[in-house]
Design a protein around this motif. Structure first.
Motif: not given
Length: 158
Positions: A7, A76-78, A81, A89-91, A106, A156-157
Motif C-alpha cells: 500500500t 493506491d486503492v483510492t 474502481n 488495499g480495501a478496508t 485492511q 471501503r477504499y
C-alpha cells in the motif's frame, strides 16, 4: 523476481525507515567505530566489536529495505474502481455471524501486516476468503481455531 503488492502507507513507512537508517543510524555507528578504534587494541575492544556487529545489521537492513522497495508494486486503492469488491488495499467491515461481533480489517502486503492494527496480509486465510467478495456476502474462513463465518458489512477504499 515477482512484484510484491504494497500500500502507499506501507511504501512510505519503508522509505522513512530507509531514510533514518542512512541519515541517522549509519553515521552514528560509524562514529562509534571510530571512537572505539581510538581506544587502542582492537582484539579485546568490546565496544569496537559491538559497533561492527551493529554496522553489519544496519547495512543488512538497508539492503533488505531497498530490495523490498525495488520489488514493490505500490497500489493506491483510492484510485482503483473495483466496483464494491474486496481487493488488495480495501478496508472491510465484518460481522462474526455466530457472535455478532464487528471487526475491521485492511488487506495489505505481507510486510505491512499487523493484526493488532487490523492490517491483515493478502496471503492470510481471511484475506484470501474475502478477495472478490462484496457487501452483504457471507464468507467462511478456515482459521487455525476452526471455521468462522463472517458477513461483509462494508467495503471501503481509503
Amino acid at each position: 523476481m515477482n512484484k510484491v503488492p504494497l500500500t502507499i502507507r506501507g511504501a512510505e513507512k519503508l522509505r522513512a525507515e530507509l531514510q533514518k537508517l542512512k541519515s541517522e543510524e549509519r553515521p552514528r555507528v560509524v562514529a562509534a567505530i571510530a571512537e572505539a578504534r581510538a581506544h587502542g587494541d582492537l582484539k579485546e575492544n568490546a565496544e569496537y566489536h559491538a559497533a561492527r556487529e551493529q554496522q553489519g545489521f544496519i547495512e543488512g537492513r538497508i539492503k533488505e529495505v531497498e530490495a523490498k522497495l525495488a520489488n514493490a508494486q505500490v497500489i493506491d486503492v483510492t484510485k482503483l474502481n473495483p466496483g464494491g469488491k474486496v481487493v488488495f488495499g480495501a478496508t472491510v467491515d465484518l460481522a462474526d455471524v455466530a457472535s455478532g461481533d464487528e471487526i475491521t480489517y485492511q488487506i495489505v502486503g505481507d510486510d505491512e501486516a499487523d493484526i493488532k492494527q487490523g492490517l491483515v496480509s493478502v496471503s492470510s486465510p481471511i484475506a484470501r476468503a474475502l478477495i472478490g467478495k462484496m457487501e452483504g456476502d457471507e464468507v467462511l474462513v478456515q482459521a487455525p481455531g476452526g471455521n468462522r463465518e463472517y458477513e461483509v458489512l462494508a467495503v471501503r477504499y481509503v
